[in-house]
Scaffold this motif. Structure first.
Motif, PDB file in Angstrom:
ATOM      1  N   LEU A 304     -10.357  -6.898  16.691  1.00 36.57           N
ATOM      2  CA  LEU A 304     -11.359  -6.424  15.736  1.00 36.57           C
ATOM      3  C   LEU A 304     -12.764  -6.471  16.328  1.00 36.57           C
ATOM      4  O   LEU A 304     -13.539  -5.524  16.191  1.00 36.57           O
ATOM      5  N   TYR A 305     -13.112  -7.564  16.995  1.00 32.65           N
ATOM      6  CA  TYR A 305     -14.492  -7.734  17.469  1.00 32.65           C
ATOM      7  C   TYR A 305     -14.677  -7.253  18.914  1.00 32.65           C
ATOM      8  O   TYR A 305     -15.778  -6.840  19.270  1.00 32.65           O
ATOM      9  N   SER A 306     -13.631  -7.329  19.730  1.00 35.78           N
ATOM     10  CA  SER A 306     -13.602  -6.752  21.078  1.00 35.78           C
ATOM     11  C   SER A 306     -14.865  -7.048  21.878  1.00 35.78           C
ATOM     12  O   SER A 306     -15.538  -6.148  22.370  1.00 35.78           O
ATOM     13  N   PHE A 307     -15.194  -8.313  22.004  1.00 34.91           N
ATOM     14  CA  PHE A 307     -16.438  -8.716  22.658  1.00 34.91           C
ATOM     15  C   PHE A 307     -16.163  -9.143  24.103  1.00 34.91           C
ATOM     16  O   PHE A 307     -15.364 -10.041  24.355  1.00 34.91           O
ATOM     17  N   ASN A 308     -16.853  -8.489  25.043  1.00 34.50           N
ATOM     18  CA  ASN A 308     -16.710  -8.842  26.453  1.00 34.50           C
ATOM     19  C   ASN A 308     -18.079  -8.804  27.127  1.00 34.50           C
ATOM     20  O   ASN A 308     -18.905  -7.937  26.825  1.00 34.50           O
ATOM     21  N   VAL A 309     -18.297  -9.738  28.037  1.00 36.79           N
ATOM     22  CA  VAL A 309     -19.544  -9.810  28.795  1.00 36.79           C
ATOM     23  C   VAL A 309     -19.205  -9.982  30.269  1.00 36.79           C
ATOM     24  O   VAL A 309     -18.344 -10.799  30.617  1.00 36.79           O
ATOM     25  N   GLU A 310     -19.860  -9.206  31.106  1.00 37.17           N
ATOM     26  CA  GLU A 310     -19.767  -9.424  32.549  1.00 37.17           C
ATOM     27  C   GLU A 310     -21.054 -10.093  32.986  1.00 37.17           C
ATOM     28  O   GLU A 310     -22.116  -9.480  32.976  1.00 37.17           O
ATOM     29  N   SER A 311     -20.961 -11.358  33.341  1.00 35.32           N
ATOM     30  CA  SER A 311     -22.131 -12.135  33.721  1.00 35.32           C
ATOM     31  C   SER A 311     -21.834 -12.920  34.984  1.00 35.32           C
ATOM     32  O   SER A 311     -20.669 -13.225  35.279  1.00 35.32           O
ATOM     33  N   GLU A 312     -22.890 -13.250  35.715  1.00 39.71           N
ATOM     34  CA  GLU A 312     -22.718 -14.110  36.881  1.00 39.71           C
ATOM     35  C   GLU A 312     -22.307 -15.522  36.460  1.00 39.71           C
ATOM     36  O   GLU A 312     -21.766 -16.280  37.263  1.00 39.71           O
ATOM     37  N   LYS A 313     -22.568 -15.878  35.201  1.00 39.42           N
ATOM     38  CA  LYS A 313     -22.183 -17.184  34.663  1.00 39.42           C
ATOM     39  C   LYS A 313     -21.096 -16.978  33.609  1.00 39.42           C
ATOM     40  O   LYS A 313     -21.359 -16.437  32.536  1.00 39.42           O
ATOM     41  N   GLY A 314     -19.882 -17.412  33.935  1.00 41.16           N
ATOM     42  CA  GLY A 314     -18.760 -17.195  33.025  1.00 41.16           C
ATOM     43  C   GLY A 314     -18.945 -17.837  31.671  1.00 41.16           C
ATOM     44  O   GLY A 314     -18.413 -17.367  30.664  1.00 41.16           O
ATOM     45  N   ILE A 315     -19.753 -18.903  31.615  1.00 43.15           N
ATOM     46  CA  ILE A 315     -19.922 -19.599  30.338  1.00 43.15           C
ATOM     47  C   ILE A 315     -20.608 -18.713  29.304  1.00 43.15           C
ATOM     48  O   ILE A 315     -20.464 -18.924  28.100  1.00 43.15           O
ATOM     49  N   ASP A 316     -21.349 -17.692  29.730  1.00 40.86           N
ATOM     50  CA  ASP A 316     -21.992 -16.806  28.768  1.00 40.86           C
ATOM     51  C   ASP A 316     -20.952 -16.102  27.903  1.00 40.86           C
ATOM     52  O   ASP A 316     -21.071 -16.042  26.674  1.00 40.86           O
ATOM     53  N   GLU A 317     -19.928 -15.547  28.558  1.00 43.69           N
ATOM     54  CA  GLU A 317     -18.866 -14.874  27.812  1.00 43.69           C
ATOM     55  C   GLU A 317     -18.056 -15.887  27.012  1.00 43.69           C
ATOM     56  O   GLU A 317     -17.738 -15.659  25.833  1.00 43.69           O
ATOM     57  N   LEU A 318     -17.741 -17.015  27.631  1.00 39.84           N
ATOM     58  CA  LEU A 318     -16.971 -18.046  26.933  1.00 39.84           C
ATOM     59  C   LEU A 318     -17.724 -18.537  25.690  1.00 39.84           C
ATOM     60  O   LEU A 318     -17.121 -18.747  24.634  1.00 39.84           O
ATOM     61  N   ALA A 319     -19.044 -18.703  25.795  1.00 42.41           N
ATOM     62  CA  ALA A 319     -19.828 -19.213  24.663  1.00 42.41           C
ATOM     63  C   ALA A 319     -19.790 -18.250  23.482  1.00 42.41           C
ATOM     64  O   ALA A 319     -19.724 -18.680  22.323  1.00 42.41           O
ATOM     65  N   ILE A 320     -19.830 -16.950  23.749  1.00 44.94           N
ATOM     66  CA  ILE A 320     -19.775 -15.983  22.645  1.00 44.94           C
ATOM     67  C   ILE A 320     -18.379 -15.976  22.028  1.00 44.94           C
ATOM     68  O   ILE A 320     -18.225 -15.881  20.803  1.00 44.94           O
ATOM     69  N   ARG A 321     -17.363 -16.116  22.857  1.00 48.30           N
ATOM     70  CA  ARG A 321     -16.003 -16.229  22.310  1.00 48.30           C
ATOM     71  C   ARG A 321     -15.853 -17.528  21.516  1.00 48.30           C
ATOM     72  O   ARG A 321     -15.190 -17.548  20.477  1.00 48.30           O
ATOM     73  N   PHE A 322     -16.449 -18.596  22.016  1.00 47.21           N
ATOM     74  CA  PHE A 322     -16.476 -19.868  21.283  1.00 47.21           C
ATOM     75  C   PHE A 322     -17.126 -19.663  19.910  1.00 47.21           C
ATOM     76  O   PHE A 322     -16.643 -20.176  18.888  1.00 47.21           O
TER      77      PHE A 322
END
Length: 792
Positions: A304-322
């Motif tokens: 439903l939300y389909s949120f993905n981020v390509e960042s040099e810091k993986g925690i950025d994407e993980l934090a939004i999924r969190f």
């Protein structure tokens, strides 16, 4: 120790891992790794018990007042996690013996918590442990647990006690009467609790299945009971390489469940139906039930939300999924009679009460991503009108004066009277927010407006929205005070969002938002009269709108709205702020722990310093620009920039609500490095290295703020002049971001790159949006170039 880089391949940026056991860090992990489904929240305490632990299990909406001199709170329900394990008669604990290969992980994608390690007992017995658990998103009342134990060093006697322990309290306060306990067929446990004041019945049930090397063990465990507790005792002999598997399924039902709210509720019927349900679950088993749960998460959340981020810091994407994970498990999507507490369902902090956090920091995620849930949360506030009327009348006002802290809708104000220690007097500090922090009524009106503009949900407005806006506006007409000397209406003796300033006059946020609330009421009255005269007639009869309209107009025209100063464009936060004493704040700006200023000053002293706890004028500027109602003031970029440059150095961000607003405005102003730095600070609130930040529960508003910073800040999504605007400004180390939003009945997918973004409309219809001063219309898909636009 926490590690966010354990995920590989398909699980990259999906795993939150604890790589070493620490009794001192139990609280944080219990909170950030908690499980839930909006109906219930389970703090992730371990199966074995520790002195520093806090075992919390909550069902949303089951509020109770344990004593007359205390406020209502979510009661801590019976614990079903704990297992008292003994290995050759020795009590199992990670504080003794030797532990190797320890790993505890929350898989955000599957919403399953797992824990594994090799443990050597003080007597030298070596065992492998694997624990798994989930709170089902597919079956609202179900929790599943699975344990696998393997003997690695010869024969061992493995014994465990497992059951339902209702001896739990809320920091010492017991909320329940002694209830009925029962064991059926040596296997099915049932325990009933009833809250001592609100009279809510809660039925807990549990069933075990125990097998050795894949074959179910056919034996009858010892049965036991004591006060508020029922359990089973198991003992199994294991040979070397034997694997013992324990499956435990738990269900919980309450008399407050929606299906029991209508019709003839009977406790015995609920107990019987719950028992039959548990028997069906027992036949299905952990793995199949978990698979249904996993599929529900994939379809209802991640697809439903389909949120993905390509960042040099993986925690950025993980934090939004969190953030999306926790926003999902905190939202009572099943029942509009319930809201979201400031600590969600992850701890006892703030007693499960809802604040303005919901409307300003959490609700936007649902408005733009899952409007059905947003509507439910707003209906909760509509149902709270009864309590809001009660509070207004008690303080001598009219209309709807929303509680600063809200629990069950009709309860009214539930803010405690006393709080932390005053470091000067040694006494308890008086909590003034429930008495004089009034802006929440306008905040809720703003949320109704934002929802209506983003969704076009006329049915909601007819049934709920108009009345909420009219009723809150009626409150402000009685709250405004006439200053005959200056010939204007003022709002005196309040607390604004900056709670380091108590008993102030003309807090800019409060005055402007009250004015906006009045203007909304005028606008919607005119609209309603034209498009649905029947609803207007009905509400006019109920609220006497014809007499309120001229009063709204007169007071809106004459309310004092602090203007930016001519010399520097600064909007005074309140009448006194700009004249307060200035001190060097660097010590507190660089603090390791929030609220360090309270170690040097008490509330009365802080009140006299030019220091701000959290965004106040800045959150006002952010909200006002989203209102497209005639007469609601908006400020040019130079005012926004001047106030950001002035207030940011004076703001300590001692509230977890603060950094998101500052990050969004920093992004708007082109301060990309600062915006990203503030985003990182928002991540650290719950996911940082400091291990005591979340002991009382996660920071729900900050979690909503992570999503807001990414979507409203970096992607530049905003609602302006009734239009959707998209002004992307990705952080320097982000290559791309993608996500879905909902806008006026359409589902949009946004794919943002460094030099362009693509908007795709799913289904039929066209969507218009503005980007950097240009209007675009999209029917299927459109690509918009970036680059020079970023500097406009």
């Amino acid at each position: 120790m926490l590690d966010y880089a354990k995920g590989e391949g398909e699980l990259e940026n999906w795993l939150i891992s604890e790589t070493a056991f620490s009794a001192a860090g139990l609280g944080k992990c219990e909170a950030i790794l908690c499980l839930g489904n909006g109906y219930m929240g389970l703090r992730s305490s371990t199966e074995e018990s520790y002195f520093q632990e806090k075992r919390n299990f909550f069902i949303n909406g089951t509020f109770n007042r344990s004593q007359k001199n205390e406020v209502t709170e979510l009661p801590n329900l019976a614990d079903s996690i704990q297992m008292d394990i003994r290995v050759d008669g020795e009590r199992f604990s990670l504080e003794v013996g030797e532990t190797n290969d320890y790993l505890r992980q929350l898989n955000l994608k599957t919403a399953e918590l797992s824990r594994s390690f090799i443990w050597t007992s003080p007597k030298g017995k070596i065992l492998s442990f694997k624990f798994r658990r989930f709170v089902s998103l597919e079956h609202l009342h179900l929790l599943g647990f699975k344990v696998e134990v393997k003997s690695l060093s010869g024969k061992v006697q493995f014994a465990f006690d497992s059951g339902i322990n209702a001896q739990m309290t809320n920091s010492g306060s017991q909320h329940f009467l002694e209830g009925e306990r029962r064991i059926f067929d040596h296997r099915f446990l049932q325990l009933t609790q009833t809250t001592n004041e609100s009279g809510i019945d809660i039925v807990h049930q549990m069933v075990h299945q125990v097998s050795r090397n894949g074959k179910e063990i056919d034996f009858e465990p010892e049965m036991d009971m004591e006060r508020r507790k029922v359990w089973l005792n198991y003992s199994v002999d294991l040979q070397e390489q034997d694997v013992l598997t324990i499956e435990k399924l738990v269900t919980v039902h309450t008399s407050r469940d929606k299906e029991n709210a209508v019709g003839g509720y009977e406790l015995t019927k609920m107990q019987q139906a719950a028992l039959e349900e548990l028997k069906r679950f027992a036949l299905t088993g952990y793995e199949k039930l978990f698979e249904m749960h996993r599929q529900a998460w994939q379809e209802k959340v991640w697809d439903l939300y389909s949120f993905n981020v390509e960042s040099e810091k993986g925690i950025d994407e993980l934090a939004i999924r969190f953030a999306i994970y926790h926003l999902t498990i905190m939202a009572p999507a099943h029942d509009e009679r319930m809201g979201i507490g400031a600590k969600a369902l992850s701890g006892e902090g703030y007693k499960g009460h809802a604040f303005w956090d919901t409307e300003i920091f959490i609700l936007p995620f649902f408005i733009f991503s899952n409007p059905k849930v947003a509507k439910s949360l707003l209906i909760y506030r509509f149902l709270g009108l009864e309590g809001a009327h009660k509070k207004a009348a008690a303080q001598g006002y009219k209309g709807a004066m929303y509680p600063w802290e809200m629990a069950w809708p009709k309860d009214g104000e539930t803010t405690p009277e006393w709080g932390d220690i005053d470091i000067v007097t040694g006494k308890q500090s008086k909590i003034w927010s429930g008495l004089i922090e009034h802006h929440i009524s306008a905040d809720i009106a703003f949320a109704v407006y934002q929802y209506e503009q983003a969704t076009g949900d006329q049915e909601f407005m007819d049934a709920y929205g108009y009345e909420m806006i009219f009723d809150t506006a009626a409150f402000w007409t009685s709250r405004l005070e006439w200053n005959s000397q200056k010939e204007r209406y003022e709002i005196n003796d309040v607390i604004g969002p900056d709670e380091y300033k108590e008993h102030v006059d003309n807090n800019a946020f409060t005055n402007y938002m009250a004015h906006a609330n009045l203007k909304m009421a005028i606008y919607y009255c005119r609209e309603l009269k034209e498009i649905n005269p029947e609803v207007f007639k009905k509400l006019s009869k109920k609220m006497d709108l014809e007499s309120l309209i001229p009063e709204w107009r007169e007071k809106a025209a004459n309310v004092y709205l602090p203007e930016p100063r001519e010399e520097d464009f600064i909007i005074p936060q309140d009448d006194a702020y700009l004249g307060l004493k200035q001190i060097d704040l660097s010590k507190y700006k660089n603090q390791a722990k929030v609220r360090a200023i309270y170690r040097d000053y008490n509330s009365e002293q802080i009140n006299k310093l030019q220091v701000t706890k959290q965004a106040d004028v800045l959150v006002l500027l952010y909200l006002l620009e989203q209102l497209s109602i005639d007469g609601v003031r908006k400020f040019p970029k130079e005012v926004k920039q001047a106030n950001f440059d002035f207030y940011e150095p004076r703001t300590l961000h001692d509230s977890s609500l603060s950094t998101a607003t500052h990050a969004i405005l920093a992004s708007d102003l082109g301060y990309q490095e600062l915006a990203y730095s503030l985003f990182q600070k928002s991540i650290e609130i719950d996911l940082g290295e400091q291990m005591d930040t979340s002991d009382d529960g996660v920071h729900a508003a900050a979690i909503g703020g992570l999503w807001k910073t990414a979507v409203f800040g970096f992607a530049g999504i905003r609602m302006k002049q009734g239009r959707l605007t998209i002004h992307p400004r990705l952080p320097a180390n982000w290559r791309s971001m993608e996500f879905n939003i909902q806008w006026q009945g359409h589902k949009l997918h946004l794919a943002i790159r460094k030099d362009h973004f693509i908007v795709t409309v799913e289904g039929m219809g066209k969507v218009a949006f503005e980007s950097f001063g240009q209007m675009f219309e999209c029917e299927n898909s459109i690509q918009v170039p970036l680059g020079a636009n970023l500097h406009r």
